[in-house]
Design a protein around this motif. Sequence first.
Motif, PDB file in Angstrom:
ATOM      1  N   VAL A  81       0.877  -1.207   0.021  1.00 37.57           N
ATOM      2  CA  VAL A  81      -0.120   0.276  -0.173  1.00 37.57           C
ATOM      3  C   VAL A  81       0.994   1.123   0.100  1.00 37.57           C
ATOM      4  O   VAL A  81       1.941   1.408   0.788  1.00 37.57           O
ATOM      5  CB  VAL A  81      -0.835   0.064   1.351  1.00 37.57           C
ATOM      6  CG1 VAL A  81      -1.601   1.178   1.314  1.00 37.57           C
ATOM      7  CG2 VAL A  81      -1.738  -1.411   1.461  1.00 37.57           C
ATOM      8  N   ARG A  82       0.737   2.251  -0.907  1.00 43.28           N
ATOM      9  CA  ARG A  82       1.381   3.541  -0.884  1.00 43.28           C
ATOM     10  C   ARG A  82       1.078   4.177   0.423  1.00 43.28           C
ATOM     11  O   ARG A  82       0.026   4.245   0.823  1.00 43.28           O
ATOM     12  CB  ARG A  82       0.944   4.329  -2.190  1.00 43.28           C
ATOM     13  CG  ARG A  82       1.229   3.777  -3.461  1.00 43.28           C
ATOM     14  CD  ARG A  82       1.131   4.793  -4.443  1.00 43.28           C
ATOM     15  NE  ARG A  82       1.501   4.192  -5.878  1.00 43.28           N
ATOM     16  CZ  ARG A  82       0.631   3.638  -6.663  1.00 43.28           C
ATOM     17  NH1 ARG A  82      -0.699   3.729  -6.452  1.00 43.28           N
ATOM     18  NH2 ARG A  82       1.156   2.990  -7.699  1.00 43.28           N
ATOM     19  N   TYR A  85      -1.543   7.246   0.303  1.00 46.01           N
ATOM     20  CA  TYR A  85      -2.925   7.121   0.365  1.00 46.01           C
ATOM     21  C   TYR A  85      -3.744   7.618   1.347  1.00 46.01           C
ATOM     22  O   TYR A  85      -3.579   8.173   2.285  1.00 46.01           O
ATOM     23  CB  TYR A  85      -3.180   5.555   0.418  1.00 46.01           C
ATOM     24  CG  TYR A  85      -3.260   4.544  -1.027  1.00 46.01           C
ATOM     25  CD1 TYR A  85      -2.813   5.160  -2.224  1.00 46.01           C
ATOM     26  CD2 TYR A  85      -3.570   3.276  -1.065  1.00 46.01           C
ATOM     27  CE1 TYR A  85      -2.667   4.651  -3.402  1.00 46.01           C
ATOM     28  CE2 TYR A  85      -3.593   2.815  -2.179  1.00 46.01           C
ATOM     29  CZ  TYR A  85      -3.119   3.018  -3.422  1.00 46.01           C
ATOM     30  OH  TYR A  85      -3.078   2.509  -4.604  1.00 46.01           O
ATOM     31  N   GLU A  89      -8.971   5.701  -0.418  1.00 44.91           N
ATOM     32  CA  GLU A  89      -7.965   5.086  -1.346  1.00 44.91           C
ATOM     33  C   GLU A  89      -7.706   3.675  -0.813  1.00 44.91           C
ATOM     34  O   GLU A  89      -7.532   2.536  -1.391  1.00 44.91           O
ATOM     35  CB  GLU A  89      -6.919   5.858  -1.833  1.00 44.91           C
ATOM     36  CG  GLU A  89      -7.291   6.952  -2.822  1.00 44.91           C
ATOM     37  CD  GLU A  89      -5.835   7.783  -3.002  1.00 44.91           C
ATOM     38  OE1 GLU A  89      -5.650   7.942  -4.112  1.00 44.91           O
ATOM     39  OE2 GLU A  89      -5.301   8.164  -1.929  1.00 44.91           O
ATOM     40  N   LEU A  90      -7.128   3.502   0.430  1.00 43.09           N
ATOM     41  CA  LEU A  90      -7.059   2.438   1.427  1.00 43.09           C
ATOM     42  C   LEU A  90      -7.848   1.405   1.490  1.00 43.09           C
ATOM     43  O   LEU A  90      -8.081   0.406   1.234  1.00 43.09           O
ATOM     44  CB  LEU A  90      -6.334   2.826   2.672  1.00 43.09           C
ATOM     45  CG  LEU A  90      -6.167   1.740   3.676  1.00 43.09           C
ATOM     46  CD1 LEU A  90      -4.904   0.913   3.054  1.00 43.09           C
ATOM     47  CD2 LEU A  90      -5.622   2.310   4.984  1.00 43.09           C
TER      48      LEU A  90
END
Length: 157
Positions: A81-82, A85, A89-90
């Motif tokens: 995961v970025r 985020y 978005e997560l």
Amino acid sequence: MLALQSIEHFSRITPEKTALICADERCSYAELRGRVHDYAAHFRQAGVNRGDRVALLLGNSLDYFYCILGLFQLGALVVPVRTQYKTWELERLIKHSKSRFLISERAYEPLIQGLGPGLAITLLMRESDVVPVSAPADADGDSFTERAADEPAIVLY
């Protein structure tokens, strides 16, 4: 998986050599092998099984690699995961990837607290002292889960 086989191999023939470097931190092959086994045991105890999708919301660190390799050892799929985020978005990534677990650290707690209540996910918070580190294991043989050639290891978004 070749990465795990390489760690097993090099931890036996050159245990003191550096395997990972992150900023000022270094980890030898023997340390890496021990930590990967410890992380895998911790995740297994938390309920992670072969084929489970596990989202990783972690900053760059040696712990990030210990988590990835520990999950590989169990045969779980890693969903990075970025860290940039936003909560929505997560949440979308977790739903779309069908992740059953989220491994994160305290720095991202505000982001995680905003996740919807209907999200079926187990949160495993990471801190440097959460996973106990034992002396490198001296077990004979390979102790990782074999993956079929057509089984993915990482799901990228």
